[in-house]
Design a protein around this motif. Structure first.
Motif, PDB file in Angstrom:
ATOM      1  N   ALA A 113       0.866  -1.182   0.000  1.00  0.00           N
ATOM      2  CA  ALA A 113       0.000   0.000   0.000  1.00  0.00           C
ATOM      3  C   ALA A 113       0.897   1.225   0.000  1.00  0.00           C
ATOM      4  O   ALA A 113       2.021   1.194   0.512  1.00  0.00           O
ATOM      5  CB  ALA A 113      -0.910   0.007   1.226  1.00  0.00           C
ATOM      6  N   LYS A 114       0.406   2.311  -0.561  1.00  0.00           N
ATOM      7  CA  LYS A 114       1.168   3.555  -0.546  1.00  0.00           C
ATOM      8  C   LYS A 114       1.444   3.962   0.894  1.00  0.00           C
ATOM      9  O   LYS A 114       0.590   3.774   1.770  1.00  0.00           O
ATOM     10  CB  LYS A 114       0.395   4.655  -1.270  1.00  0.00           C
ATOM     11  N   PRO A 115       2.633   4.519   1.151  1.00  0.00           N
ATOM     12  CA  PRO A 115       2.979   4.866   2.538  1.00  0.00           C
ATOM     13  C   PRO A 115       1.931   5.732   3.231  1.00  0.00           C
ATOM     14  O   PRO A 115       1.614   5.511   4.407  1.00  0.00           O
ATOM     15  CB  PRO A 115       4.306   5.614   2.389  1.00  0.00           C
ATOM     16  N   GLU A 116       1.353   6.704   2.510  1.00  0.00           N
ATOM     17  CA  GLU A 116       0.384   7.586   3.147  1.00  0.00           C
ATOM     18  C   GLU A 116      -0.890   6.830   3.539  1.00  0.00           C
ATOM     19  O   GLU A 116      -1.538   7.155   4.536  1.00  0.00           O
ATOM     20  CB  GLU A 116       0.035   8.768   2.237  1.00  0.00           C
ATOM     21  N   VAL A 117      -1.231   5.794   2.760  1.00  0.00           N
ATOM     22  CA  VAL A 117      -2.395   4.963   3.089  1.00  0.00           C
ATOM     23  C   VAL A 117      -2.059   4.034   4.249  1.00  0.00           C
ATOM     24  O   VAL A 117      -2.801   3.942   5.238  1.00  0.00           O
ATOM     25  CB  VAL A 117      -2.851   4.149   1.865  1.00  0.00           C
ATOM     26  N   PHE A 118      -0.941   3.353   4.153  1.00  0.00           N
ATOM     27  CA  PHE A 118      -0.541   2.401   5.186  1.00  0.00           C
ATOM     28  C   PHE A 118      -0.355   3.091   6.530  1.00  0.00           C
ATOM     29  O   PHE A 118      -0.831   2.608   7.568  1.00  0.00           O
ATOM     30  CB  PHE A 118       0.752   1.688   4.773  1.00  0.00           C
ATOM     31  N   GLN A 119       0.309   4.229   6.512  1.00  0.00           N
ATOM     32  CA  GLN A 119       0.606   4.914   7.773  1.00  0.00           C
ATOM     33  C   GLN A 119      -0.636   5.538   8.402  1.00  0.00           C
ATOM     34  O   GLN A 119      -0.654   5.801   9.604  1.00  0.00           O
ATOM     35  CB  GLN A 119       1.701   5.957   7.546  1.00  0.00           C
ATOM     36  N   ARG A 120      -1.671   5.765   7.619  1.00  0.00           N
ATOM     37  CA  ARG A 120      -2.937   6.250   8.175  1.00  0.00           C
ATOM     38  C   ARG A 120      -3.739   5.113   8.791  1.00  0.00           C
ATOM     39  O   ARG A 120      -4.341   5.268   9.857  1.00  0.00           O
ATOM     40  CB  ARG A 120      -3.756   6.930   7.081  1.00  0.00           C
ATOM     41  N   LEU A 121      -3.744   3.957   8.104  1.00  0.00           N
ATOM     42  CA  LEU A 121      -4.621   2.870   8.515  1.00  0.00           C
ATOM     43  C   LEU A 121      -3.991   1.902   9.514  1.00  0.00           C
ATOM     44  O   LEU A 121      -4.671   1.422  10.429  1.00  0.00           O
ATOM     45  CB  LEU A 121      -5.084   2.096   7.281  1.00  0.00           C
TER      46      LEU A 121
ATOM     47  N   ASP B  36       9.357  -1.672   3.394  1.00  0.00           N
ATOM     48  CA  ASP B  36       9.369  -0.344   4.030  1.00  0.00           C
ATOM     49  C   ASP B  36       8.209  -0.208   5.004  1.00  0.00           C
ATOM     50  O   ASP B  36       8.369   0.321   6.117  1.00  0.00           O
ATOM     51  CB  ASP B  36       9.278   0.756   2.966  1.00  0.00           C
ATOM     52  N   ASN B  37       7.027  -0.687   4.597  1.00  0.00           N
ATOM     53  CA  ASN B  37       5.861  -0.615   5.484  1.00  0.00           C
ATOM     54  C   ASN B  37       6.029  -1.516   6.703  1.00  0.00           C
ATOM     55  O   ASN B  37       5.604  -1.166   7.809  1.00  0.00           O
ATOM     56  CB  ASN B  37       4.596  -0.985   4.713  1.00  0.00           C
ATOM     57  N   LEU B  38       6.624  -2.675   6.498  1.00  0.00           N
ATOM     58  CA  LEU B  38       6.881  -3.583   7.622  1.00  0.00           C
ATOM     59  C   LEU B  38       7.790  -2.920   8.646  1.00  0.00           C
ATOM     60  O   LEU B  38       7.503  -2.933   9.856  1.00  0.00           O
ATOM     61  CB  LEU B  38       7.519  -4.875   7.103  1.00  0.00           C
ATOM     62  N   ARG B  39       8.886  -2.337   8.165  1.00  0.00           N
ATOM     63  CA  ARG B  39       9.832  -1.683   9.074  1.00  0.00           C
ATOM     64  C   ARG B  39       9.153  -0.521   9.817  1.00  0.00           C
ATOM     65  O   ARG B  39       9.367  -0.330  11.019  1.00  0.00           O
ATOM     66  CB  ARG B  39      11.044  -1.172   8.292  1.00  0.00           C
ATOM     67  N   TRP B  40       8.348   0.232   9.099  1.00  0.00           N
ATOM     68  CA  TRP B  40       7.674   1.384   9.709  1.00  0.00           C
ATOM     69  C   TRP B  40       6.740   0.930  10.823  1.00  0.00           C
ATOM     70  O   TRP B  40       6.717   1.521  11.904  1.00  0.00           O
ATOM     71  CB  TRP B  40       6.900   2.165   8.642  1.00  0.00           C
ATOM     72  N   ALA B  41       5.953  -0.109  10.551  1.00  0.00           N
ATOM     73  CA  ALA B  41       4.974  -0.585  11.537  1.00  0.00           C
ATOM     74  C   ALA B  41       5.657  -1.101  12.797  1.00  0.00           C
ATOM     75  O   ALA B  41       5.225  -0.808  13.914  1.00  0.00           O
ATOM     76  CB  ALA B  41       4.097  -1.671  10.915  1.00  0.00           C
TER      77      ALA B  41
END
Length: 298
Positions: A165-173, A205-210
């Protein structure tokens, strides 16, 4: 209030998070995994399924289709997705009930109402609702609306996600969920693209962020023959998870539960006749994760 594309709501699920759960399957996915156990989840459109064992070849479906989308040959029935308008006349008119369909538009209230029927079971078992797919983050506005409604009733909500998912979507949800069941399919982006149709950078990238954000994340690795089942693959995946800060991982041995769905969708299945894997086939594979201080379990 909008509607979302859904293909199944499964009650009393025990494999998609803690306790007794209701799993809501969103339709549509940006990945096209060759081994996908739910091929009906990949397209967001309504799809017609054909059970050849029940078909009498009476051609009622062919005659009933107003768009000429259905043809029947020696190899079986074919529904042209470019012509099908999902009017479902073929399904309703089939005398042998050989045709079914997957996918429908549902409102947040319809879905939440079904989930809330089992709230007592969630509370006594420590369960809740799991959002699965497909990839629910591909319908971000509807997903957020459903999440807010479920959270209003204090329900534990998990998501089974590809992480694509796009970072802005993933980081919101992502922070809105109590648990991310996060699929990790390959450490090598080229190999990941060969098996799923997309590279893995956005996913990792999303995994690391979460994980860095402190969200509860359970990486889940589908172990697929010829794709990521070698000991070298295990080492690469263990290194990826360790570098992302993960401490646990669930290994999901390849199975053939979805094989018949490809036939009913008139689709070719790349893993037809491939033998399933079992836990005892992956003893050395699991040990590599343990050696990297990743608590891998089945």
């Amino acid at each position: 209030m909008g509607k979302g594309a859904i293909f199944n709501i499964q009650k009393f699920s025990t494999n998609d998070g803690p306790g007794v759960r209701t799993t809501v399957f969103f339709k549509g996915c940006p990945l096209t995994c060759k081994w996908c156990a739910n091929p009906e989840s990949q397209s967001s459109a309504v799809q017609i399924l054909h059970d050849q064992s029940r078909c009498s070849r009476c051609l009622t479906c062919v005659r009933s289709c107003p768009n000429g989308a259905i043809t029947l040959s020696e190899s079986g029935l074919f529904v042209d997705p470019g012509k099908c308008s999902a009017c479902l006349r073929c399904v309703r008119s089939c005398p042998a009930q050989a045709l079914t369909f997957e996918g429908e538009q549902k409102t947040v209230q319809e879905i939440a109402g079904l989930c809330l029927q089992d709230k007592d079971f969630y509370e006594t078992s420590g369960g809740g609702v799991t959002i699965s797919g497909g990839e629910a983050m591909a319908q971000p506005e509807f997903l957020e609306e459903l999440l807010l409604e479920l959270k209003r009733h204090k329900i534990h909500v998990a998501i089974e996600t590809t992480g694509f998912a796009k970072p802005e979507v993933f980081q919101r949800l992502a922070p809105m969920f109590d648990l991310l069941l996060f699929d990790v399919k390959h450490y090598d982006s080229t190999r990941h693209c060969e098996g799923t149709g997309v590279p893995n950078k956005q996913i990792t990238d999303n995994l690391r962020w979460a994980i860095a954000r402190g969200i509860e994340v359970l990486p889940r690795i589908p172990v697929i023959p010829g794709f990521n089942d070698s000991l070298k693959d295990a080492a690469g995946l263990a290194f990826l998870l360790g570098s992302a800060g993960a401490k646990t991982a669930q290994l999901l041995p390849f199975h053939q539960f979805g094989e018949n769905k490809y036939r009913r969708l008139c689709q070719k299945y790349a893993y037809e006749h491939v033998q399933p894997l079992h836990e005892n086939d992956l003893t050395e594979y699991r040990q590599i994760f343990l050696d990297h201080d990743i608590n891998a379990f089945f």
